[in-house]
Every structure is written in structure tokens, then in C-alpha cells.
Design a protein around this motif. Structure first.
Motif, PDB file in Angstrom:
ATOM      1  N   THR A  14       5.380  -5.444  -1.085  1.00 28.51           N
ATOM      2  CA  THR A  14       6.147  -4.330  -1.286  1.00 28.51           C
ATOM      3  C   THR A  14       5.479  -3.228  -2.303  1.00 28.51           C
ATOM      4  OG1 THR A  14       7.272  -5.517  -2.905  1.00 28.51           O
ATOM      5  CG2 THR A  14       8.296  -5.216  -0.800  1.00 28.51           C
ATOM      6  N   GLY A  15       4.568  -3.898  -3.293  1.00 32.88           N
ATOM      7  CA  GLY A  15       3.832  -3.134  -4.155  1.00 32.88           C
ATOM      8  C   GLY A  15       2.791  -2.225  -3.539  1.00 32.88           C
ATOM      9  N   VAL A  16       2.289  -2.642  -2.389  1.00 36.42           N
ATOM     10  CA  VAL A  16       1.402  -1.603  -1.499  1.00 36.42           C
ATOM     11  C   VAL A  16       2.096  -0.662  -1.190  1.00 36.42           C
ATOM     12  CG1 VAL A  16      -0.125  -1.657   0.425  1.00 36.42           C
ATOM     13  CG2 VAL A  16      -0.282  -3.688  -1.063  1.00 36.42           C
ATOM     14  N   GLY A  17       3.494  -0.825  -0.538  1.00 35.71           N
ATOM     15  CA  GLY A  17       4.182   0.366   0.154  1.00 35.71           C
ATOM     16  C   GLY A  17       4.618   1.108  -1.010  1.00 35.71           C
ATOM     17  N   GLY A  19       3.004   1.759  -3.851  1.00 33.75           N
ATOM     18  CA  GLY A  19       1.865   2.436  -4.257  1.00 33.75           C
ATOM     19  C   GLY A  19       1.300   3.641  -3.384  1.00 33.75           C
ATOM     20  N   VAL A  20       1.559   3.334  -1.988  1.00 34.03           N
ATOM     21  CA  VAL A  20       1.313   4.240  -0.996  1.00 34.03           C
ATOM     22  C   VAL A  20       2.371   5.677  -1.261  1.00 34.03           C
ATOM     23  CG1 VAL A  20       1.095   4.850   1.247  1.00 34.03           C
ATOM     24  CG2 VAL A  20       0.147   2.913   0.575  1.00 34.03           C
ATOM     25  N   GLY A  21       3.718   5.331  -1.130  1.00 32.84           N
ATOM     26  CA  GLY A  21       4.504   5.907  -1.312  1.00 32.84           C
ATOM     27  C   GLY A  21       4.468   7.012  -2.522  1.00 32.84           C
ATOM     28  N   ILE A  22       4.192   6.385  -3.626  1.00 37.48           N
ATOM     29  CA  ILE A  22       3.891   7.109  -4.992  1.00 37.48           C
ATOM     30  C   ILE A  22       2.723   8.285  -4.947  1.00 37.48           C
ATOM     31  CG2 ILE A  22       3.432   6.990  -7.391  1.00 37.48           C
ATOM     32  CD1 ILE A  22       5.393   4.458  -7.470  1.00 37.48           C
ATOM     33  N   GLY A  23       1.725   7.612  -4.256  1.00 38.85           N
ATOM     34  CA  GLY A  23       0.687   8.539  -3.878  1.00 38.85           C
ATOM     35  C   GLY A  23       0.788   9.734  -3.121  1.00 38.85           C
ATOM     36  N   ILE A  24       1.537   9.570  -1.946  1.00 40.37           N
ATOM     37  CA  ILE A  24       1.826  10.750  -0.962  1.00 40.37           C
ATOM     38  C   ILE A  24       2.863  11.481  -1.881  1.00 40.37           C
ATOM     39  CG2 ILE A  24       3.100  11.159   1.049  1.00 40.37           C
ATOM     40  CD1 ILE A  24       2.099   8.519   2.412  1.00 40.37           C
ATOM     41  N   ALA A  25       3.782  10.898  -2.463  1.00 34.21           N
ATOM     42  CA  ALA A  25       4.951  11.990  -3.109  1.00 34.21           C
ATOM     43  C   ALA A  25       4.225  12.698  -4.314  1.00 34.21           C
ATOM     44  CB  ALA A  25       5.919  10.923  -3.972  1.00 34.21           C
ATOM     45  N   THR A  26       3.187  12.171  -4.861  1.00 37.70           N
ATOM     46  CA  THR A  26       2.260  12.837  -5.981  1.00 37.70           C
ATOM     47  C   THR A  26       1.568  14.131  -5.305  1.00 37.70           C
ATOM     48  OG1 THR A  26       2.351  10.998  -7.484  1.00 37.70           O
ATOM     49  CG2 THR A  26       0.843  12.696  -7.845  1.00 37.70           C
ATOM     50  N   GLY A  27       0.862  13.764  -4.207  1.00 33.20           N
ATOM     51  CA  GLY A  27       0.107  14.660  -3.536  1.00 33.20           C
ATOM     52  C   GLY A  27       0.913  15.815  -3.046  1.00 33.20           C
ATOM     53  N   LYS A  28       2.122  15.603  -2.637  1.00 36.61           N
ATOM     54  CA  LYS A  28       3.065  16.563  -2.050  1.00 36.61           C
ATOM     55  C   LYS A  28       3.563  17.517  -3.030  1.00 36.61           C
ATOM     56  CE  LYS A  28       2.827  15.355   2.229  1.00 36.61           C
ATOM     57  NZ  LYS A  28       2.108  16.236   3.477  1.00 36.61           N
ATOM     58  N   ALA A  29       3.802  16.778  -4.168  1.00 32.27           N
ATOM     59  CA  ALA A  29       4.397  17.461  -5.419  1.00 32.27           C
ATOM     60  C   ALA A  29       3.293  18.413  -5.982  1.00 32.27           C
ATOM     61  CB  ALA A  29       4.769  16.663  -6.420  1.00 32.27           C
ATOM     62  N   CYS A  51       9.486   8.464  -7.844  1.00 31.18           N
ATOM     63  CA  CYS A  51       8.640   7.451  -8.166  1.00 31.18           C
ATOM     64  C   CYS A  51       9.347   6.131  -8.998  1.00 31.18           C
ATOM     65  CB  CYS A  51       7.629   8.087  -9.290  1.00 31.18           C
ATOM     66  SG  CYS A  51       6.470   9.061  -8.576  1.00 31.18           S
ATOM     67  N   ALA A  52      10.445   6.417  -9.525  1.00 30.93           N
ATOM     68  CA  ALA A  52      11.142   5.325 -10.335  1.00 30.93           C
ATOM     69  C   ALA A  52      11.599   4.600  -9.246  1.00 30.93           C
ATOM     70  CB  ALA A  52      12.217   5.896 -11.287  1.00 30.93           C
ATOM     71  N   LEU A  53      12.390   5.221  -8.211  1.00 26.86           N
ATOM     72  CA  LEU A  53      13.000   4.164  -7.224  1.00 26.86           C
ATOM     73  C   LEU A  53      11.934   3.640  -6.345  1.00 26.86           C
ATOM     74  CD1 LEU A  53      15.630   6.911  -5.909  1.00 26.86           C
ATOM     75  CD2 LEU A  53      15.979   5.083  -7.250  1.00 26.86           C
ATOM     76  N   ALA A  54      10.747   4.139  -6.058  1.00 21.07           N
ATOM     77  CA  ALA A  54       9.602   3.422  -5.380  1.00 21.07           C
ATOM     78  C   ALA A  54       9.136   2.387  -6.202  1.00 21.07           C
ATOM     79  CB  ALA A  54       8.480   4.292  -4.960  1.00 21.07           C
ATOM     80  N   GLU A  55       9.204   2.483  -7.468  1.00 21.27           N
ATOM     81  CA  GLU A  55       8.529   1.565  -8.356  1.00 21.27           C
ATOM     82  C   GLU A  55       9.458   0.304  -8.483  1.00 21.27           C
ATOM     83  OE1 GLU A  55       5.635  -0.432  -9.934  1.00 21.27           O
ATOM     84  OE2 GLU A  55       5.320   1.465  -9.311  1.00 21.27           O
ATOM     85  N   GLY A  56      10.851   0.732  -8.614  1.00 16.19           N
ATOM     86  CA  GLY A  56      12.021  -0.255  -8.489  1.00 16.19           C
ATOM     87  C   GLY A  56      11.896  -1.285  -7.341  1.00 16.19           C
TER      88      GLY A  56
END
Length: 72
Positions: A14-17, A19-29, A51-56
């Protein structure tokens, strides 16, 4: 090899997912802020919440893996 170790390995993925989600969100932001700098406050607050929800989810996966290893 125990099935618990395999289950813990899958739970940690789940950490991989996250990380990918946070990276995509940061790029789009970053792209959105470059296009609309006046909306950067709203974009940053939405980014931090996402990012907080994804890290959760990553933390829940890590805790699940620890429980599988040490309890199960």
C-alpha cells in the motif's frame, strides 16, 4: 515460507500505491498552480488533504503488516 510473511508483504505494498498517488497529485497541483497562480491557496490546501489521506492508507497497510507478523 509462511503465508503470514507473504500477506505482510502484500499489505506493505500500500505504500507503493500511496507514493505513486502523492507523486501524481503533486505533479498535477504544480501544473495547476503554473496555470492559475491566484488559486494557489485552494490548490495547496486540497493537495495537503489528499496527501494526508493517501499517506493514511500507507500507514494502515504498514500497521496491518506489523500485526500480521507479530500477532498472526
Amino acid at each position: 515460507m509462511s503465508i503470514g510473511i507473504i500477506a505482510a508483504g502484500i499489505a506493505v505494498l500500500t505504500g507503493v500505491g500511496a507514493g505513486v498517488g502523492i507523486g501524481i497529485a503533486t505533479g498535477k497541483a504544480s501544473e495547476a498552480i503554473a496555470r492559475q497562480p491566484e488559486a494557489s491557496g485552494k490548490i495547496n490546501s486540497a493537495l495537503l488533504l489528499g496527501c494526508a489521506l493517501a499517506e493514511g492508507t500507507a500507514i494502515f497497510g504498514f500497521i496491518t503488516a506489523l500485526l500480521i507478523i507479530f500477532v498472526g
